[in-house]
Write a protein that holds these residues in place. Structure first.
Motif, mmCIF file in Angstrom:
data_model
loop_
_atom_site.group_PDB
_atom_site.id
_atom_site.type_symbol
_atom_site.label_atom_id
_atom_site.label_comp_id
_atom_site.label_asym_id
_atom_site.label_seq_id
_atom_site.Cartn_x
_atom_site.Cartn_y
_atom_site.Cartn_z
ATOM 1 N N GLN A 81 0.624 -2.881 -9.232
ATOM 2 C CA GLN A 81 1.707 -3.502 -8.480
ATOM 3 C C GLN A 81 2.634 -2.432 -7.954
ATOM 4 N N ALA A 82 2.958 -2.554 -6.663
ATOM 5 C CA ALA A 82 3.873 -1.600 -6.037
ATOM 6 C C ALA A 82 5.271 -1.776 -6.594
ATOM 7 N N ASN A 83 5.965 -0.673 -6.714
ATOM 8 C CA ASN A 83 7.359 -0.678 -7.120
ATOM 9 C C ASN A 83 8.127 -1.573 -6.147
ATOM 10 N N PRO A 84 8.881 -2.567 -6.642
ATOM 11 C CA PRO A 84 9.577 -3.474 -5.732
ATOM 12 C C PRO A 84 10.762 -2.841 -5.025
ATOM 13 N N GLY A 85 11.206 -1.686 -5.486
ATOM 14 C CA GLY A 85 12.321 -1.027 -4.822
ATOM 15 C C GLY A 85 13.664 -1.434 -5.399
ATOM 16 N N ASP A 86 14.707 -0.937 -4.778
ATOM 17 C CA ASP A 86 16.055 -1.196 -5.248
ATOM 18 C C ASP A 86 16.470 -2.632 -4.943
ATOM 19 N N GLY A 87 17.292 -3.190 -5.797
ATOM 20 C CA GLY A 87 17.854 -4.507 -5.550
ATOM 21 C C GLY A 87 16.806 -5.605 -5.562
ATOM 22 N N THR A 88 17.096 -6.673 -4.841
ATOM 23 C CA THR A 88 16.206 -7.830 -4.813
ATOM 24 C C THR A 88 15.650 -8.114 -3.430
ATOM 25 N N GLY A 89 15.840 -7.195 -2.492
ATOM 26 C CA GLY A 89 15.418 -7.433 -1.110
ATOM 27 C C GLY A 89 13.917 -7.514 -0.916
ATOM 28 N N MET A 90 13.158 -6.742 -1.697
ATOM 29 C CA MET A 90 11.694 -6.747 -1.590
ATOM 30 C C MET A 90 11.235 -6.510 -0.157
ATOM 31 N N GLY A 91 11.878 -5.599 0.560
ATOM 32 C CA GLY A 91 11.488 -5.296 1.927
ATOM 33 C C GLY A 91 9.998 -5.032 2.031
ATOM 34 N N GLY A 92 9.320 -5.744 2.901
ATOM 35 C CA GLY A 92 7.876 -5.600 3.042
ATOM 36 C C GLY A 92 7.095 -6.490 2.098
ATOM 37 N N GLY A 93 7.796 -7.141 1.184
ATOM 38 C CA GLY A 93 7.126 -8.057 0.263
ATOM 39 C C GLY A 93 6.625 -7.368 -0.992
ATOM 40 N N ASP A 94 6.104 -8.161 -1.872
ATOM 41 C CA ASP A 94 5.513 -7.714 -3.123
ATOM 42 C C ASP A 94 4.023 -7.519 -2.882
ATOM 43 N N VAL A 95 3.472 -6.381 -3.268
ATOM 44 C CA VAL A 95 2.040 -6.163 -3.062
ATOM 45 C C VAL A 95 1.370 -5.781 -4.372
ATOM 46 N N ARG A 96 0.153 -6.326 -4.543
ATOM 47 C CA ARG A 96 -0.643 -6.086 -5.741
ATOM 48 C C ARG A 96 -2.082 -5.833 -5.336
ATOM 49 N N ILE A 97 -2.733 -4.980 -6.099
ATOM 50 C CA ILE A 97 -4.139 -4.662 -5.880
ATOM 51 C C ILE A 97 -4.864 -4.842 -7.202
ATOM 52 N N ALA A 98 -6.007 -5.476 -7.174
ATOM 53 C CA ALA A 98 -6.849 -5.598 -8.368
ATOM 54 C C ALA A 98 -8.208 -5.002 -8.049
#
Length: 161
Positions: A81-98
């Protein structure tokens, strides 16, 4: 490519270049991400990890005999799972790879990785075979949009109000 057969990063990027670009940008935004592996008893283990996109592959490099590397040697399945970044904005969305991690022992391949990344040595190096890529984002402050890609299948988009 047969349905369900894992593919490398280049195969995914060829199938879904727009989503691949977004996913790569999300992983490129921060150096540290979360890797999930399976322990000996089958329970999940999460650990921080840096990843690299090089030569059409998604690479996972790890310290020698780290628990996550030992987990992957025993059971190749992973989720990243990609680091969601600072705060709660989730710019670009949440991304996961399996997918599955394949340890690389070839000295020439490892030497090429060392030239590009300059990791502390010795290290474990794994290339990935993707079985799923998911992006979750909010659209128009109204919809939760989930994009799901699996090898050999068309990109599926689910919108929830």
């Amino acid at each position: 490519m047969t349905s369900g057969s894992p593919v490398n990063w280049a195969g995914f990027a060829a199938a879904e270049p727009g989503l691949a670009g977004t996913v790569e940008a999300r992983f490129g935004g921060y150096p540290h991400h979360v890797l999930a592996t399976l322990r000996k008893d089958g329970s999940p283990r999460t650990a921080g990890l840096e990843v690299r996109f090089l030569t059409g592959e998604l690479w996972l490099g790890m310290m020698p005999d780290s628990l996550k590397a030992l987990d992957l040697r025993r059971d190749r399945r992973f989720a990243l799972q990609a680091n969601p970044g600072d705060g709660t904005g989730m710019g670009g969305g949440d991304v996961r790879i399996a997918g599955r991690a394949v340890e690389v022992e070839d000295p020439r391949t490892k030497a090429g990785y060392v030239r590009e990344v300059e990791p502390p040595e010795p290290f474990h190096l794994f290339r990935t075979e993707l079985t799923e890529v998911v992006r979750t984002r909010v659209e128009d402050d109204k919809y939760l949009v989930v994009e799901i890609w699996q090898p050999g299948r068309p990109l599926r988009t689910v919108r929830r109000a």
